[in-house]
Design an enzyme around this catalytic site. Structure first.
Site, PDB file in Angstrom:
ATOM      1  N   HIS A 135       0.839  -1.204   0.000  1.00  6.73           N
ATOM      2  CA  HIS A 135       0.000   0.000   0.000  1.00  6.73           C
ATOM      3  C   HIS A 135       0.871   1.249   0.000  1.00  6.73           C
ATOM      4  O   HIS A 135       0.633   2.199  -0.752  1.00  6.73           O
ATOM      5  CB  HIS A 135      -0.874   0.070   1.261  1.00  6.73           C
ATOM      6  N   LYS A 145     -18.216  -5.483   8.676  1.00  4.60           N
ATOM      7  CA  LYS A 145     -16.988  -6.241   8.938  1.00  4.60           C
ATOM      8  C   LYS A 145     -16.302  -5.705  10.174  1.00  4.60           C
ATOM      9  O   LYS A 145     -16.213  -4.495  10.372  1.00  4.60           O
ATOM     10  CB  LYS A 145     -16.017  -6.123   7.757  1.00  4.60           C
ATOM     11  N   ARG A 199      -2.060  -6.090  -8.504  1.00  2.00           N
ATOM     12  CA  ARG A 199      -1.078  -7.132  -8.227  1.00  2.00           C
ATOM     13  C   ARG A 199      -1.053  -8.192  -9.315  1.00  2.00           C
ATOM     14  O   ARG A 199      -0.018  -8.752  -9.620  1.00  2.00           O
ATOM     15  CB  ARG A 199      -1.396  -7.808  -6.882  1.00  2.00           C
ATOM     16  N   SER A 205      -3.272  -7.317   3.163  1.00  2.00           N
ATOM     17  CA  SER A 205      -3.444  -7.162   4.612  1.00  2.00           C
ATOM     18  C   SER A 205      -3.899  -8.458   5.246  1.00  2.00           C
ATOM     19  O   SER A 205      -3.439  -8.825   6.337  1.00  2.00           O
ATOM     20  CB  SER A 205      -4.463  -6.053   4.904  1.00  2.00           C
TER      21      SER A 205
END
Length: 169
Positions: free
Chosen positions: A27, A51, A100, A137
């Site tokens: 990040h 969440k 990615r 993460s």
């Protein structure tokens, strides 16, 4: 033309959105690169009430502010709702996203097209540094929870906070 709209005085803004639970070196690489391209970069920390994150929103914001302080042009704020509304409220014409893998592109392209259709906000895709191409993460949290070494994957301040948090749980 004079004033804020005159050539040379336009402020170029972009946003890097995410949950950042926690922020990783991947990040940080994208934020650093965006900070070199734009006058102001907002890091928008997504609030998702459905969440439960490892870190509270305020903790994430504090960590991100600490690890991005050296850039000088990065602002960190929480947001809830549509990212395009966050952009409209702050006059941000561009979203910067790191990619990615091809699988990221499939999802992010749909989001980019929707955001553009809703508001005209453009999305710029930045290829992730190959060093961080596997990094997320979720993966960092999982490896750290099992006692693995993630010191090369997160900034030192984040490693300290992560270690302390996992020790409590």
């Amino acid at each position: 033309m004079t004033g804020p709209e005159s050539e040379g005085s336009l402020v170029r803004r972009a946003v890097c959105p995410g949950s950042f639970d926690p922020i990783t070196n991947g990040h940080l690489d994208i934020i650093a690169r965006a900070s070199r391209l734009y006058d102001e970069v907002y890091v928008a920390v997504m609030i998702n009430q459905s969440k439960k994150g490892l870190f509270e929103i305020e903790e994430r914001i504090d960590l991100i502010r600490r690890v991005t302080a050296e850039y000088g042009n990065v602002r960190v704020e929480a947001f809830h709702g549509l990212l395009v509304d966050f952009c409209k409220q702050r006059d941000i014409p561009a979203i910067v996203k790191g990619l990615r893998a091809v699988s990221d592109f499939d999802y992010e392209l749909q989001m980019a097209q929707m955001n553009n259709g809703l508001s005209g906000v453009e999305t710029l895709f930045v290829p992730t540094n190959p060093t961080y191409s596997f990094l997320s993460s979720s993966l960092v949290k999982e490896v750290a929870a099992w006692g693995g070494d993630v010191s090369h994957l997160v900034p030192p301040e984040v490693l300290t906070a992560l270690t302390e948090r996992l020790r409590k749980d």
